[in-house]
Structures are given as C-alpha cells and as structure tokens.
Scaffold this motif. Structure first.
Motif, PDB file in Angstrom:
ATOM      1  N   GLN A 275      42.077  40.515  35.529  1.00  0.00           N
ATOM      2  CA  GLN A 275      43.213  41.432  35.572  1.00  0.00           C
ATOM      3  C   GLN A 275      44.317  40.814  36.417  1.00  0.00           C
ATOM      4  OE1 GLN A 275      42.268  45.510  36.612  1.00  0.00           O
ATOM      5  NE2 GLN A 275      44.361  45.917  37.271  1.00  0.00           N
ATOM      6  N   LYS A 276      45.518  40.673  35.845  1.00  0.00           N
ATOM      7  CA  LYS A 276      46.606  39.986  36.532  1.00  0.00           C
ATOM      8  C   LYS A 276      47.826  40.872  36.774  1.00  0.00           C
ATOM      9  CE  LYS A 276      45.399  35.257  35.202  1.00  0.00           C
ATOM     10  NZ  LYS A 276      45.203  34.774  36.577  1.00  0.00           N
TER      11      LYS A 276
ATOM     12  N   ASP B  42      51.092  36.784  38.727  1.00  0.00           N
ATOM     13  CA  ASP B  42      50.732  35.410  38.386  1.00  0.00           C
ATOM     14  C   ASP B  42      51.717  34.844  37.360  1.00  0.00           C
ATOM     15  OD1 ASP B  42      49.243  33.213  36.936  1.00  0.00           O
ATOM     16  OD2 ASP B  42      47.712  33.780  38.382  1.00  0.00           O
ATOM     17  N   ASP B  43      51.989  33.542  37.456  1.00  0.00           N
ATOM     18  CA  ASP B  43      52.911  32.887  36.505  1.00  0.00           C
ATOM     19  C   ASP B  43      52.455  33.068  35.064  1.00  0.00           C
ATOM     20  OD1 ASP B  43      54.549  32.044  38.541  1.00  0.00           O
ATOM     21  OD2 ASP B  43      53.750  30.002  38.624  1.00  0.00           O
TER      22      ASP B  43
ATOM     23  N   MET C 284      54.742  38.114  29.615  1.00  0.00           N
ATOM     24  CA  MET C 284      55.740  39.175  29.517  1.00  0.00           C
ATOM     25  C   MET C 284      57.036  38.662  28.902  1.00  0.00           C
ATOM     26  SD  MET C 284      54.007  41.655  30.551  1.00  0.00           S
ATOM     27  CE  MET C 284      55.232  42.937  30.553  1.00  0.00           C
ATOM     28  N   ALA C 285      57.386  37.431  29.215  1.00  0.00           N
ATOM     29  CA  ALA C 285      58.616  36.855  28.664  1.00  0.00           C
ATOM     30  C   ALA C 285      58.544  36.720  27.144  1.00  0.00           C
ATOM     31  CB  ALA C 285      58.887  35.495  29.300  1.00  0.00           C
ATOM     32  N   GLY C 286      57.337  36.751  26.590  1.00  0.00           N
ATOM     33  CA  GLY C 286      57.165  36.641  25.148  1.00  0.00           C
ATOM     34  C   GLY C 286      57.270  37.960  24.405  1.00  0.00           C
ATOM     35  N   PHE C 287      57.512  39.053  25.141  1.00  0.00           N
ATOM     36  CA  PHE C 287      57.617  40.362  24.488  1.00  0.00           C
ATOM     37  C   PHE C 287      58.870  40.412  23.616  1.00  0.00           C
ATOM     38  CE2 PHE C 287      58.853  44.842  24.284  1.00  0.00           C
ATOM     39  CZ  PHE C 287      57.662  45.413  23.854  1.00  0.00           C
TER      40      PHE C 287
ATOM     41  N   ASP D 265      58.078  48.242  43.619  1.00  0.00           N
ATOM     42  CA  ASP D 265      57.418  46.953  43.860  1.00  0.00           C
ATOM     43  C   ASP D 265      57.482  46.031  42.645  1.00  0.00           C
ATOM     44  OD1 ASP D 265      56.806  47.677  46.404  1.00  0.00           O
ATOM     45  OD2 ASP D 265      54.658  47.955  46.082  1.00  0.00           O
ATOM     46  N   GLN D 266      57.489  46.616  41.458  1.00  0.00           N
ATOM     47  CA  GLN D 266      57.522  45.785  40.244  1.00  0.00           C
ATOM     48  C   GLN D 266      58.798  44.947  40.190  1.00  0.00           C
ATOM     49  OE1 GLN D 266      57.437  49.238  37.546  1.00  0.00           O
ATOM     50  NE2 GLN D 266      59.355  48.521  36.693  1.00  0.00           N
ATOM     51  N   PHE D 267      59.906  45.489  40.709  1.00  0.00           N
ATOM     52  CA  PHE D 267      61.148  44.716  40.742  1.00  0.00           C
ATOM     53  C   PHE D 267      61.050  43.600  41.778  1.00  0.00           C
ATOM     54  CE2 PHE D 267      62.692  48.931  39.231  1.00  0.00           C
ATOM     55  CZ  PHE D 267      63.157  48.531  37.990  1.00  0.00           C
ATOM     56  N   ASP D 268      60.415  43.899  42.924  1.00  0.00           N
ATOM     57  CA  ASP D 268      60.190  42.849  43.930  1.00  0.00           C
ATOM     58  C   ASP D 268      59.412  41.693  43.311  1.00  0.00           C
ATOM     59  OD1 ASP D 268      61.440  44.461  45.790  1.00  0.00           O
ATOM     60  OD2 ASP D 268      59.565  45.286  46.593  1.00  0.00           O
ATOM     61  N   GLY D 269      58.411  42.022  42.485  1.00  0.00           N
ATOM     62  CA  GLY D 269      57.591  40.997  41.848  1.00  0.00           C
ATOM     63  C   GLY D 269      58.373  40.129  40.881  1.00  0.00           C
TER      64      GLY D 269
END
Length: 448
Positions: A227-228, A238-239, A245-248, A353-357
């Motif tokens: 789980q990442k 994780d990269d 996600m960039a492939g969505f 936090d998701q934006f921080d990530g």
C-alpha cells in the motif's frame, strides 16, 4: 371501489410476491440504463464465474510470474493457496477478514489495510466464520491482483482505496482479475456516472476484471502490492505512486457554466450534513469577486477535474471534494481551504496533507466560532464561521480584492436559529441525537 379491490389484492400473498418481483425487475432495468452497452449483460457474479475458470499461462506469462516470485519488481509479493475471507466489522480492530495463508492460517500482513494512524486495521475472522478443517470453498483459479478495501464513499475511496492500484501497470500483461473488498454493499461500479467507475476507467483498469467477493473463497495465486497511499502516506507519497497518478486520463470537457471560470469556490451549502451557517451569503460575496460557485455533488468526477484543471484559484469549504485533487498531482491553481469543523481526536488541518505530498502550498483558514453536533460526529456538524475574517485572510493572500463587509449586516442570531431548526429536524430520528438529549435531561427536583 377500485381502491378497495387494490387493497384486498395487496393482502394476498401471491400478489404481494408478484408486486415485489415487478418492483425489483423495474429497478434492475433502471440501473441497466445507467450503464454503457458494454456492461448491459455483465455483473459481479459473472466476473466471479469467469475468474473460476482454469488459468492456463503461456511461456511468456510463466516468465513474468517467475519474475514476480523472484521479487524482481519491488513492492510486489505473490502467494499461492490463499483463503479470502470477506471483510466485516472487527472485534478488536476495525475490520475482520482478508487474505489468509491457508497453511499458517495467519493474515498476510502485506494485504492488511493501513488506518489513519498507520495501524493495521484487520484481524482474523471470528471462530464462527473460519473454515472448518477440510472444508472446500469455491476456488478462484485465474491470476488475481489484490486491490485492497474499496470504501464506497467519495472522499475515502480517493484517499484510502487507490494505494495498491499502482501495481496494475506492472502486471497488466498477466490480465489479472482485481480483487476488492467493500466496506459496505458492493458499489454500483458498472454505472457510467459512478465515481469508482470513472476512476478505474481513468487508470485503464478493465471493469470486467474487477471482483467483489462477499463470501469465503480459495485463491490459487494472488499478487499483493504494498500500500503506497492513504492517511499516513499522503504527506510523502512514493515516486512509483506519483508516476501512476500522472497516468490518469479523463475527458477535459468543462461544463458550459464554468468554461470561463478562472476562480472557483467549492461549496457545501446544498449538502444535508456538514454545513456552515451563512455559506450562501458568502457565495454571493465571492460571485462579486469573480468566483463561480461549484456544488460538486451535482457533477461527475471527470467534470470536477476538468473545472479544477483550468482554474487559477480554487477555494474549498473543507470536505470530501478536496480529495478529487488526489487525481491531479500537477494541479496549477492556487488553493485555499476554509475549515468547517474541529475534533479533539485529530487536527482538522490534516485534510490538506495530500497537497503537501504534491509539494503544493495551501492557505488553511480556521475562523470557526462555534459548531453544533448534538452527539453526532464532527463531520456532521453545523458550524458558525466568521465569514468576514475569512475574507481578510483571503485578501491578504491575493484570492480576493475586497473584504466581505456585508457579513456584519447579517442578523447572525436569527440566521443561526433558523439553520439550527432545519438541522435538528434532519437529525431527530438519529440515535446519537436521542442519546445526547437523554444525557442533558434536567435533574428531578427534590421531593417536597
């Protein structure tokens, strides 16, 4: 006369059964109309039946499976002879059930869902649910990729249910079935407008290969990805997850009313719960500042993404709609989030936090003055926010040009009373409200 005949017919057992069957059939055809023709004759049961067919790999597939077994792909494990128990409410942990090694009779730790504090949330099923030695459950013979728990809730799905799907890009040549557990009923993932349908489609995950199994089965071979993403993982993903996600992919069609909207306010004013008093007045102020108001529950997830993608500035009233941006790691807009609740068990600010990530700075605004819960959870609260002070912080950060001076002209006391009456009317039947009122019972005066 006719009404009397109908009432008599309703009391006849056979007629009642026929009526129920017709009603069920009618609902089935209504649901079918929400699907694309591809899924007219497909169902979760058909997917399971197909997954039970023998898996006959060729030489190339055998090589790929061997690579997985040799851990040549970091973060993936492959197990054989696994028992899958449906996920139910746990006794000492949040959930009971999951993937169990049929030899050791222990949960496979790699497949256990991580909770809000990074804790393992699953335990073995209770003794009444565990297989009797020698029992022979139905068998899934096809290759399975474990997808984890699907939360049938917009925000929790995006935050907690995508963390293992990165692995699909590495195993798709095996054409695996993707096994999910559901935290409640099986979601309507075959319907075009369903958010789970749209997200899985955006990652090019074939919906006909998705399995939701709510009973015990044996799995010949299951691939378990680490789980990442999730609560404690969103600050620094994780990269390999970021690449996934960039492939969505999604249609970039922006609804007409938002085509020229460079500034967006994401409102909760039409929500039944978790509302902020006076938000509709704040919307009027922001419209004068050039903002378009978005009520996300009225639009598909693709439409929301298309709107956010062209915006220069976005202000959220905090809630599940924020998590849509998990799918936009390269979002360019400036973001502000207005807090609508506090909770002693955690920091409400954690929602960003998701934006921080994603290395994105966000303006967090907490101008709460009060919140009414009446025994319910904080996310159900009816809140009071100082909308003038909110505008001060927005102006200081360049989101607006003028202050919300009209806020001081509102009869706040009357507004609060009016909103509270509506709120209480909505929660009158809830157990939490009843328990809260019982605790507030006036003490009995002393006997004279």
């Amino acid at each position: 006369m006719m009404r009397n005949v109908i009432e008599k017919l309703k009391n006849i057992k056979g007629f009642r059964k026929t009526g129920k069957k017709l009603k069920k059939a009618g609902k089935f055809f209504v649901d079918i109309q929400k699907r694309s023709p591809t899924f007219f004759f497909h169902s979760p049961d058909i997917a399971i039946a197909n997954a039970r067919q023998p898996f006959i790999p060729d030489d190339i597939i055998n090589e790929k499976i061997k690579a997985l077994e040799n851990n040549l792909v970091e973060g993936l494990s492959i197990y054989k002879d696994v028992i899958s128990y449906p996920v139910t409410t746990g006794r000492e942990r949040e959930f009971a059930g999951g993937l169990v090694d049929n030899k050791t009779h222990k949960l496979l730790e790699e497949g256990i869902h991580l909770g809000d504090k990074g804790q393992l949330t699953q335990e073995l099923p209770g003794p009444d649910d565990v297989l009797i030695p020698g029992a022979d459950p139905p068998e899934i013979r096809q290759m399975v990729l474990f997808g984890g728990i699907v939360f049938n809730h917009f925000g929790h799905f995006l935050l907690e249910s995508l963390g293992r799907l990165w692995a699909y890009d590495y195993v798709k040549d095996l054409d695996p079935y993707i096994l999910f557990y559901s935290d409640s009923e099986i979601p309507k993932y075959l319907e075009n407008e369903n958010f789970i349908h749209q997200v899985l489609s955006g990652f090019n995950i074939p919906l006909k290969r998705v399995l939701f199994i709510n009973y015990t089965v044996k799995i010949n071979q299951v691939i378990i990805p680490v789980q990442k993403y999730g609560y404690r993982l969103r600050n620094n993903p994780d990269d390999i997850f970021l690449k996934f996600m960039a492939g969505f992919r999604f249609p970039r069609a922006v609804p007409d009313v938002f085509k020229n909207a460079g500034r967006i306010y994401v409102s909760r004013s039409r929500m039944a719960i978790g509302r902020v008093i006076g938000e509709n007045h704040f919307e009027d102020y922001l419209r004068d500042e050039g903002f378009a108001v978005l009520h996300p529950e009225l639009y598909s997830i693709y439409q929301q993404l298309a709107i956010y993608n062209i915006a220069g500035k976005i202000i959220f009233c905090d809630g599940a709609a924020i998590h849509t941006c998990v799918l936009l790691p390269a979002l360019k807009a400036d973001i502000a989030v207005i807090s609508r609740r506090r909770d002693p068990r955690w920091s409400s600010r954690n929602i960003i936090d998701q934006f921080d990530g994603y290395h994105k700075k966000v303006l967090w605004i907490d101008c709460l003055k009060d919140q009414y819960q009446f025994g319910r959870e904080s996310w159900h609260a009816l809140s009071v926010v100082d909308w003038f002070e909110v505008s001060v912080q927005l102006k200081n950060d360049g989101f607006v040009n003028n202050l919300n001076t009209l806020y001081h002209e509102l009869d706040l006391s009357s507004l609060v009373r009016s909103e509270l009456r509506k709120y209480i009317a909505n929660i009158l039947d809830s157990k939490e409200y009843s328990d809260f009122m019982i605790r507030l019972k006036e003490p009995l005066p002393a006997k004279e």
